[in-house]
Design a protein around this motif. Structure first.
Motif, PDB file in Angstrom:
ATOM      1  N   VAL A   2      30.432  78.235  72.088  1.00 11.66           N
ATOM      2  CA  VAL A   2      31.500  78.427  71.117  1.00 11.66           C
ATOM      3  C   VAL A   2      32.267  77.129  70.930  1.00 11.66           C
ATOM      4  O   VAL A   2      32.642  76.472  71.905  1.00 11.66           O
ATOM      5  CB  VAL A   2      32.450  79.540  71.588  1.00 11.66           C
ATOM      6  CG1 VAL A   2      33.631  79.667  70.627  1.00 11.66           C
ATOM      7  CG2 VAL A   2      31.711  80.867  71.684  1.00 11.66           C
ATOM      8  N   ALA A  24      36.350  79.383  64.794  1.00 11.94           N
ATOM      9  CA  ALA A  24      35.270  79.278  65.767  1.00 11.94           C
ATOM     10  C   ALA A  24      33.921  79.145  65.081  1.00 11.94           C
ATOM     11  O   ALA A  24      33.689  79.711  64.014  1.00 11.94           O
ATOM     12  CB  ALA A  24      35.259  80.499  66.671  1.00 11.94           C
ATOM     13  N   GLY A  27      29.612  81.103  67.801  1.00  5.17           N
ATOM     14  CA  GLY A  27      29.826  82.342  68.533  1.00  5.17           C
ATOM     15  C   GLY A  27      30.860  83.185  67.830  1.00  5.17           C
ATOM     16  O   GLY A  27      31.546  82.706  66.926  1.00  5.17           O
ATOM     17  N   ASN A  77      36.664  85.268  62.100  1.00  2.00           N
ATOM     18  CA  ASN A  77      36.418  84.461  63.294  1.00  2.00           C
ATOM     19  C   ASN A  77      37.530  83.430  63.506  1.00  2.00           C
ATOM     20  O   ASN A  77      37.258  82.269  63.848  1.00  2.00           O
ATOM     21  CB  ASN A  77      35.061  83.755  63.198  1.00  2.00           C
ATOM     22  CG  ASN A  77      34.229  83.941  64.452  1.00  2.00           C
ATOM     23  OD1 ASN A  77      34.458  84.851  65.252  1.00  2.00           O
ATOM     24  ND2 ASN A  77      33.256  83.061  64.635  1.00  2.00           N
TER      25      ASN A  77
END
Length: 122
Positions: A2, A24, A27, A77
């Motif tokens: 990540v 992010a 991931g 995300n």
């Protein structure tokens, strides 16, 4: 692996607001507890705020309680830190972090962004 990338830092006058974002890649953030830490020159890195995977529980350092709000949008995300009523003592590099369990200790976090500078002038 990540990768976390912070944005939104800058220079603001005391009493002003900033919104930090943490995006992010590599991931999905929904698998992680997310946190924000900060580090001022000559000081240790300190916990600012944390949020559980679903966003159902949040925790704040006493120094920012009532002024800062952590939130997350798992569909995007992204994690956010809304900072209001900023004070000169909030000046620091702010880091976005991810962990597999909820903790206020920096050693418990597995993933760190590069940091974004927040400077509050008096």
């Amino acid at each position: 692996q990540v990768r976390l990338i912070e944005s939104g830092g800058g220079l603001v006058q005391a009493g002003g607001s900033l919104r930090l974002s943490c995006a992010a890649s590599g991931g999905t953030l929904m698998n992680y507890v997310m946190g924000w830490f900060r580090q001022a020159p000559g000081k240790e890195r300190e916990f600012v705020a944390g949020i559980t995977e679903s966003g159902g529980y949040t925790l704040y350092a006493d120094s920012v309680k009532g002024r800062f709000t952590i939130s997350r949008d798992n569909a995007k995300n992204t994690v956010y830190l809304q900072m209001n009523s900023l004070k000169p003592e909030d000046t620091a590099v702010y880091y976005c972090t991810g962990a597999t369990y909820f903790t206020v200790q920096p050693g418990g976090y597995d993933y760190w962004g590069q940091g974004t500078q927040v400077t509050v002038s008096s």
